[in-house]
Design a protein around this motif. Structure first.
Motif, PDB file in Angstrom:
ATOM      1  N   HIS A  69      41.966  34.638  26.072  1.00 40.12           N
ATOM      2  CA  HIS A  69      41.238  33.827  27.057  1.00 40.12           C
ATOM      3  C   HIS A  69      39.827  33.594  26.524  1.00 40.12           C
ATOM      4  O   HIS A  69      38.992  34.500  26.549  1.00 40.12           O
ATOM      5  N   ALA A 199      45.644  41.344  35.193  1.00 43.42           N
ATOM      6  CA  ALA A 199      45.032  42.385  36.012  1.00 43.42           C
ATOM      7  C   ALA A 199      44.348  43.409  35.115  1.00 43.42           C
ATOM      8  O   ALA A 199      44.974  43.974  34.209  1.00 43.42           O
ATOM      9  N   THR A 201      41.134  45.761  36.338  1.00 39.44           N
ATOM     10  CA  THR A 201      40.756  46.921  37.142  1.00 39.44           C
ATOM     11  C   THR A 201      41.955  47.572  37.827  1.00 39.44           C
ATOM     12  O   THR A 201      42.106  48.796  37.801  1.00 39.44           O
TER      13      THR A 201
HETATM   14  C1  DX5 Z   1      37.076  37.780  34.020  1.00 37.55           C
HETATM   15  C2  DX5 Z   1      38.213  37.932  33.040  1.00 37.55           C
HETATM   16  C3  DX5 Z   1      39.362  38.689  33.568  1.00 37.55           C
HETATM   17  C4  DX5 Z   1      39.044  40.112  33.941  1.00 37.55           C
HETATM   18  C5  DX5 Z   1      39.792  40.393  35.198  1.00 37.55           C
HETATM   19  O1  DX5 Z   1      36.112  36.966  33.485  1.00 37.55           O
HETATM   20  O2  DX5 Z   1      38.692  36.663  32.636  1.00 37.55           O
HETATM   21  O3  DX5 Z   1      40.495  38.626  32.726  1.00 37.55           O
HETATM   22  O4  DX5 Z   1      39.402  41.069  32.981  1.00 37.55           O
HETATM   23  O5  DX5 Z   1      39.406  41.621  35.657  1.00 37.55           O
HETATM   24  P1  DX5 Z   1      39.859  42.178  37.067  1.00 37.55           P
HETATM   25  O6  DX5 Z   1      41.353  42.224  37.080  1.00 37.55           O
HETATM   26  O7  DX5 Z   1      39.210  43.510  37.092  1.00 37.55           O
HETATM   27  O8  DX5 Z   1      39.316  41.238  38.117  1.00 37.55           O
END
Ligand code: DX5
Ligand code: ZN
Length: 228
Positions: A69, A199, A201
């Motif tokens: 990403h 996911a 956290t």
């Molecule tokens: C945020 C990232 C996500 C992040 C999500 O900018 O793109 O992939 O790791 O984290 P959680 O699941 O903790 O919201």
């Protein structure tokens, strides 16, 4: 079809970077389908994370597809480097380039799967003209840049739209959702049509990441098969 199944994509942003290989093995044992890798440049988003060398190391540590990403400005500058390092899927932000069409073509030409991501403030209609060029549409359910943020419910409507279009145009893109995804909202997201669940956290900040992965799949798969 690629979207006919639920995928769990743990985001290593929430993992312990000093024990990355071990943490990836744990979610593999929990049945993770994909490893989600968040690349941040301190410009497109206000945070800096990891880059090409970490993707190359992960490539050696797992057989699972790497879902990279790119939260970076003008991602086309780095697409080739990430694919060569082992990215199987590359996601670029619609907001990060004036040449989204070109960036998606580049990814596919390099042999990877292409995806576009949209921020919470970007309407899905911005992707209309490139629907046929994407293997994945990534709906951000937080403003990108940090893990552990609260889910923004506007994502539901976008997922429903994309799900409708997918059926109407007989398209085959996955609908991926990223940000604040947990065991509370996974089923409802699946019902709306999401099939790839990122996911961080809710998987890594638990005592048993493998069990969290397994449980998310169970909830999401059940709801996905009942979606409208
Ligand atoms: C945020 C990232 C996500 C992040 C999500 O900018 O793109 O992939 O790791 O984290 P959680 O699941 O903790 O919201
Ligand atoms: Zn992400």
């Amino acid at each position: 079809m690629s979207y006919a199944r639920v995928e769990i994509a743990p985001s290593i942003l929430a993992a312990d970077f000093a024990r990355l290989g071990e943490q990836v093995r744990a979610v593999e044992q929990g049945g993770a389908d994909v490893i989600h890798v968040d690349v941040m440049d301190g410009s497109f988003v206000p945070n800096i994370s990891i880059g090409v060398p970490v993707v190359a190391s992960l490539r050696k540590a797992t057989q699972l597809p790497l879902d990279v990403h790119l939260m970076i400005d003008r991602p086309e500058r780095y697409i080739e480097d990430f694919v060569r390092a082992g990215a199987n899927r590359v996601l670029v932000h619609q907001e990060a380039t004036p040449h989204l069409d070109r960036a998606l073509s580049m990814i596919r030409e390099l042999g990877a799967e292409a995806g576009a991501a949209i921020n919470p403030g970007t309407p899905v209609v911005m992707l209309n003209d490139v629907l046929g060029k994407m293997d994945t549409v990534l709906v951000m359910s937080v403003n990108p840049g940090f893990g552990g943020q609260q889910f923004i419910p506007g994502a539901f409507e976008k997922i429903r739209h994309l799900n409708e279009w997918r059926a109407r145009y007989n398209a085959a893109y996955r609908i991926e959702v990223d940000g604040g995804v947990d065991l509370e909202n996974a089923a409802e997201l699946a019902q709306a049509g999401a099939n790839t669940f990122v996911a961080g956290t809710s998987i890594f900040h638990t005592p048993d990441p493998a069990a969290a992965t397994r449980e998310m799949r169970r909830l999401a798969s059940k709801a996905f098969s009942q979606r409208v």
